[in-house]
Design a protein around this motif. Structure first.
Motif, PDB file in Angstrom:
ATOM      1  N   UNK A  80      66.736 -56.135  33.339  1.00 13.34           N
ATOM      2  CA  UNK A  80      65.741 -56.306  34.380  1.00 13.34           C
ATOM      3  C   UNK A  80      64.506 -55.429  34.245  1.00 13.34           C
ATOM      4  N   UNK A  81      63.610 -55.569  35.217  1.00  9.53           N
ATOM      5  CA  UNK A  81      62.297 -54.922  35.144  1.00  9.53           C
ATOM      6  C   UNK A  81      62.396 -53.398  35.182  1.00  9.53           C
ATOM      7  N   UNK A  82      63.405 -52.860  35.874  1.00  5.11           N
ATOM      8  CA  UNK A  82      63.558 -51.409  35.911  1.00  5.11           C
ATOM      9  C   UNK A  82      63.870 -50.858  34.521  1.00  5.11           C
ATOM     10  N   UNK A  83      64.574 -51.638  33.728  1.00  3.45           N
ATOM     11  CA  UNK A  83      64.851 -51.195  32.361  1.00  3.45           C
ATOM     12  C   UNK A  83      63.565 -51.162  31.543  1.00  3.45           C
ATOM     13  N   UNK A  84      62.715 -52.171  31.702  1.00  5.02           N
ATOM     14  CA  UNK A  84      61.419 -52.168  31.005  1.00  5.02           C
ATOM     15  C   UNK A  84      60.621 -50.918  31.378  1.00  5.02           C
ATOM     16  N   UNK A  85      60.667 -50.576  32.644  1.00  4.24           N
ATOM     17  CA  UNK A  85      59.958 -49.385  33.124  1.00  4.24           C
ATOM     18  C   UNK A  85      60.515 -48.129  32.452  1.00  4.24           C
ATOM     19  N   UNK A  86      61.845 -48.015  32.423  1.00  7.93           N
ATOM     20  CA  UNK A  86      62.468 -46.847  31.819  1.00  7.93           C
ATOM     21  C   UNK A  86      62.178 -46.729  30.334  1.00  7.93           C
ATOM     22  N   UNK A  87      62.223 -47.863  29.635  1.00 11.22           N
ATOM     23  CA  UNK A  87      61.916 -47.848  28.200  1.00 11.22           C
ATOM     24  C   UNK A  87      60.498 -47.332  27.956  1.00 11.22           C
ATOM     25  N   UNK A  88      59.582 -47.780  28.769  1.00  9.86           N
ATOM     26  CA  UNK A  88      58.172 -47.402  28.612  1.00  9.86           C
ATOM     27  C   UNK A  88      57.962 -45.921  28.923  1.00  9.86           C
ATOM     28  N   UNK A 112      70.916 -39.904  32.289  1.00 11.51           N
ATOM     29  CA  UNK A 112      71.846 -39.562  33.358  1.00 11.51           C
ATOM     30  C   UNK A 112      71.284 -39.893  34.728  1.00 11.51           C
ATOM     31  N   UNK A 113      70.005 -39.609  34.933  1.00 12.73           N
ATOM     32  CA  UNK A 113      69.427 -39.805  36.265  1.00 12.73           C
ATOM     33  C   UNK A 113      68.828 -41.190  36.455  1.00 12.73           C
ATOM     34  N   UNK A 114      68.356 -41.809  35.379  1.00 11.41           N
ATOM     35  CA  UNK A 114      67.620 -43.067  35.549  1.00 11.41           C
ATOM     36  C   UNK A 114      68.533 -44.224  35.944  1.00 11.41           C
ATOM     37  N   UNK A 115      69.818 -44.096  35.743  1.00 15.33           N
ATOM     38  CA  UNK A 115      70.720 -45.163  36.181  1.00 15.33           C
ATOM     39  C   UNK A 115      70.629 -45.386  37.690  1.00 15.33           C
ATOM     40  N   UNK A 116      70.149 -44.378  38.417  1.00 15.23           N
ATOM     41  CA  UNK A 116      69.989 -44.527  39.862  1.00 15.23           C
ATOM     42  C   UNK A 116      68.712 -45.284  40.221  1.00 15.23           C
ATOM     43  N   UNK A 117      67.881 -45.590  39.216  1.00 16.86           N
ATOM     44  CA  UNK A 117      66.667 -46.371  39.476  1.00 16.86           C
ATOM     45  C   UNK A 117      67.002 -47.774  39.946  1.00 16.86           C
ATOM     46  N   UNK A 118      68.213 -48.224  39.662  1.00 13.11           N
ATOM     47  CA  UNK A 118      68.630 -49.562  40.109  1.00 13.11           C
ATOM     48  C   UNK A 118      68.701 -49.650  41.635  1.00 13.11           C
ATOM     49  N   UNK A 119      68.912 -48.504  42.275  1.00 16.21           N
ATOM     50  CA  UNK A 119      68.984 -48.503  43.745  1.00 16.21           C
ATOM     51  C   UNK A 119      67.858 -47.673  44.367  1.00 16.21           C
ATOM     52  N   UNK A 120      67.077 -46.987  43.526  1.00 16.23           N
ATOM     53  CA  UNK A 120      65.985 -46.156  44.022  1.00 16.23           C
ATOM     54  C   UNK A 120      64.811 -46.280  43.059  1.00 16.23           C
ATOM     55  N   UNK A 121      63.860 -47.152  43.404  1.00 20.92           N
ATOM     56  CA  UNK A 121      62.772 -47.427  42.460  1.00 20.92           C
ATOM     57  C   UNK A 121      61.761 -46.292  42.355  1.00 20.92           C
ATOM     58  N   UNK A 122      61.963 -45.200  43.100  1.00 18.29           N
ATOM     59  CA  UNK A 122      61.106 -44.035  42.949  1.00 18.29           C
ATOM     60  C   UNK A 122      61.671 -43.041  41.932  1.00 18.29           C
ATOM     61  N   UNK A 123      62.855 -43.342  41.388  1.00 18.28           N
ATOM     62  CA  UNK A 123      63.450 -42.490  40.366  1.00 18.28           C
ATOM     63  C   UNK A 123      62.874 -42.855  39.005  1.00 18.28           C
TER      64      UNK A 123
END
Length: 213
Positions: A80-88, A112-123
């Motif tokens: 999903x889009x959050x993964x694209x964000x994390x990769x970038x 470790x922390x970015x996995x929480x971006x799935x429920x918190x888009x400010x992470x």
């Protein structure tokens, strides 16, 4: 004729060059929200880094099974889009981090922390940037939100497509994909790398039982 100091200097230079030539090149192709990528970096790479760090050159390519659309105007990612964000974000951060020790430290934190971006888009891994002394706001404004971030991901796509990974993460040694090494790396990265290291440096890696590959 060289004097004694010049001879010693030349010998030291040759030893440094020889050492660099003998290092094993390791490339890790991965994704920000892939559970297997998270497990590999947190549980396999990071805990064993001190044992292997002097013997390898490591490169991280955060892209995985993503694809670019419209020349990088958009990206579509496996998780999903959050993964694209994390990769970038990782592409931008890795460009700014000066050495591989600090890159490993950053990625251990980020995955470790970015996995929480799935429920918190400010992470966005802010604390990981701060841990390494990176200016998070500058990173986002000057790279993530600009063409530079796009270009970094397009380059990651080119490098990933050259390998065409069937599984993420994919670990490649010395530029050549080997399925046996891949399978072994996923199960036990340290022993796999140490087996390769000991082909060059028999005393390399701290002593443990090492699998033969």
């Amino acid at each position: 004729m060289l004097n004694k100091k010049q001879v010693i200097f030349c010998c030291m230079c040759l030893l440094i060059v020889h050492s660099e030539q003998q290092k094993i090149n390791v490339a890790v192709y991965f994704e920000s929200l892939c559970p297997d990528s998270q497990k590999f970096i947190i549980d396999q790479l990071y805990p064993n880094w001190d044992d292997i760090r002097d013997y390898i050159n490591i490169k991280f390519i955060p892209f995985g099974k993503s694809i670019s659309l419209d020349n990088g105007t958009k990206f579509a990612c496996q998780h999903g889009s959050q993964e694209c964000k994390g990769n970038r974000i990782m592409s931008c951060a890795l460009r700014e981090i000066p050495n591989q020790d600090l890159q490993v430290e950053y990625l251990r934190c980020f995955m470790d922390v970015y996995k929480f971006a799935k429920i918190n888009d400010s992470e966005n891994g802010q604390k990981c940037a701060q841990l390494l002394g990176l200016d998070y706001n500058r990173l986002m404004y000057n790279c993530y939100q600009t063409k530079e971030g796009t270009n970094l991901q397009l380059q990651a796509e080119i490098e990933t497509n050259a390998i065409q990974p069937q599984f993420v993460p994919t670990i490649v040694y010395n530029g050549v994909f080997d399925q046996k090494l891949q399978d072994s790396s996923i199960l036990n990265f340290r022993d796999t790398v140490c087996s390769l290291i000991r082909q060059i440096y028999p005393e390399g890696c701290s002593y443990r039982t090492v699998v033969q590959i």
